[in-house]
Every structure is written in C-alpha cells, then in structure tokens.
Design an enzyme around this catalytic site. Structure first.
Site, PDB file in Angstrom:
ATOM      1  N   HIS A 168       0.825  -1.213   0.000  1.00 11.14           N
ATOM      2  CA  HIS A 168       0.000   0.000   0.000  1.00 11.14           C
ATOM      3  C   HIS A 168       0.852   1.253   0.000  1.00 11.14           C
ATOM      4  O   HIS A 168       1.988   1.233   0.487  1.00 11.14           O
ATOM      5  CB  HIS A 168      -0.906   0.004   1.238  1.00 11.14           C
ATOM      6  CG  HIS A 168      -0.138  -0.057   2.531  1.00 11.14           C
ATOM      7  ND1 HIS A 168       0.319  -1.245   3.051  1.00 11.14           N
ATOM      8  CD2 HIS A 168       0.277   0.910   3.383  1.00 11.14           C
ATOM      9  CE1 HIS A 168       0.978  -0.998   4.183  1.00 11.14           C
ATOM     10  NE2 HIS A 168       0.975   0.301   4.402  1.00 11.14           N
ATOM     11  N   CYS A 169       0.317   2.323  -0.508  1.00  8.84           N
ATOM     12  CA  CYS A 169       0.987   3.630  -0.428  1.00  8.84           C
ATOM     13  C   CYS A 169       0.022   4.743  -0.792  1.00  8.84           C
ATOM     14  O   CYS A 169      -1.026   4.497  -1.392  1.00  8.84           O
ATOM     15  CB  CYS A 169       2.209   3.695  -1.358  1.00  8.84           C
ATOM     16  SG  CYS A 169       1.815   3.764  -3.121  1.00  8.84           S
TER      17      CYS A 169
END
Ligand SMILES: [Zn+2]
Lengths: 118, 150
Positions: B65-66
């Site tokens: 995720h980011c």
C-alpha cells in the site's frame, strides 16, 4: 514527465508517508498489522527525503525550500483546472497543455509546484 | 462502508504470472487503470514502503500500500499466485494473495486507513486462505467479501 518534477513528486509522496507514520491511527496500524518498527522507519524516511532534496537542481531546490519552510505540501495536484493547494483556478492554457508535466510549473497564486492529473 | 464497493472485476487477477516480489508488484499496479508513468512512480513508492518492512502479514497474505499524488482517488486490486512468491513476509512463508491499496495524499472521505483495516480484518478470518484458493472467477471474490461482511 520532467525529471525534476518526478523527483519533487517522489519527495512529496515520501513526506506524506512520513507525516502519516507520525500520526496515531496510522502508526498504530502499521505496528499492529505489519509489525513495523516506526521509529526506525521514520529515520529511514527522513534520511531519504533529505538526500532527495539535496539532489534537486539548485533553482528548483531554492523554490522548494521557500515553500517547504512555510507549508507541508510543496507539490499539489491540479484536478479539473484547480490548484489543490489554494483552490484557485489555473489558466486554461496551462491546465490543458498537451505536454503536461513536461515542465516544472508553479501556481501563480500560492507558489506550490503543480502536478496535472485527470 | 463495505470492501466490496472498492473492487471492480477488472482489478482482480486470480492467476498472477510474476515469479518474484517485484514482478508481482508490477502486475498488481498494472491492474489499476493508470498511465505508464504513474505506474512507475507507484512502483517506486510501494518498494519504498516494502523496504521499511514487508507488507506480507503472514498466512500467505500481503497488503502492499501507499499514498501517491499520481492517483486522484482510492484504488484497490486483488491478485492471487497459487504457487506463491517470496515476499519477505513476517512468518517467512511465501505470499499467495495480494491486496494492493493506493490513495491520494488527501481524500475527502478518508477511506485509506479504514480500507486497510478491513482488509487486515478479513485476512484474519480462519478459513480465508482456503476460500481464496477455491475462487474460480473474480465474481466469486466479490461474493466472498460480501459474505464475510467486511
Ligand atoms: Zn495554488
């Protein structure tokens, strides 16, 4: 995309990550779900951000520092012609440029660097 | 808010081809409808997050995720690689199910963390790996999310 703009984008994304990791809900989740060592992660991010800031071209770095001293968001998106830093409409010629993001541009109203997205 | 509403059929791939962590990340990013330049930047950011500590949370599940400026809304994708790849997961077991989450730095509705939390919660269900293994098409994946009420 202009290489300096790409570098600016990456720095801004890292700063976002850094800010979030310093905030309680996000930090707690990173520690609980992913077993992340947040203190260590913060120092890695700080070092990387500093390194990338130093690597910016001198003129861009000067502009970057002037804004960064005043506000956390130095690079902001332009969505449907609006600067998402100050919510002022960007001149149409600039916002619809075919070579979007091929130049390092700043908002004439708030000075932040602009990244055009759909 | 239900997880189901964030996934589209096109962003579900039950037969990932990648043989390494990097290849899998690239394949997952390609499931999101973003241009090539943005894909490259997302890849870099996801790698930076992985370098802080793997998002492989064990039991075959990874949640890369980011946040990034290159997306204008929250996007998610799901991928499965039945034979698994080394993802440097907490339990050192290969990862086989991948939930990708990307979001802009600021969202009006602020759903990034809740979505991340729900996927983590879903991953803790005791039968989840067996159920994910059984899936034969993307619609079944969506139905599973719905059934689990996450
Ligand atoms: Zn502005």
């Amino acid at each position: 995309m202009h290489p300096e703009l790409e570098a600016l984008l990456e720095i801004q994304d890292l700063k976002t990550q850094r800010r979030e990791l310093g905030e309680t809900p996000s930090r707690d989740m990173q520690e609980a779900v992913f077993g992340l060592s947040t203190e260590e992660a913060l120092s890695i991010l700080d070092a990387k951000i500093a390194e990338m800031e130093e690597a910016l071209a001198p003129d861009v770095r000067g502009r970057y520092r002037r804004i960064a001293n005043k506000q956390p968001r130095v690079v902001v998106p332009v969505i449907r012609g609006t600067c998402y830093g100050c919510f002022v409409q960007i001149p149409t010629a600039l916002a619809s440029d075919a070579d979007r993001n091929e130049e390092v541009r700043s908002c004439q109203s708030c000075g932040r660097f602009l990244y055009l997205i759909d | 808010m239900e997880l189901r509403e964030f996934f589209t059929e096109g962003a579900i791939q039950l037969d990932l081809k990648g043989e390494s962590k990097d290849e899998i990340l690239k394949e997952l990013i390609a499931l999101l409808a973003v241009d090539e330049k943005s894909q490259g930047i997302l890849y870099k950011m996801l790698k930076r997050r992985e370098n802080l500590g793997s998002t492989g949370i064990g039991r075959g599940i990874a949640i890369p995720h980011c946040r990034s400026l290159v997306v204008n809304r929250l996007r998610v994708a799901f991928g499965r690689k039945t034979s698994g790849v080394d993802f440097k997961a907490i339990d050192e077991q290969p990862a086989r199910y991948f939930f990708l989450i990307v979001a802009p730095p600021l969202e009006v509705s602020n759903r990034y963390l809740p979505v991340l939390g729900k996927i983590a919660q879903f991953s803790k269900e005791p039968d989840v790996s067996a159920r994910l293994d059984e899936l034969t098409n993307p619609l079944e994946f969506l139905a599973l999310l719905q059934e689990k009420g996450v």
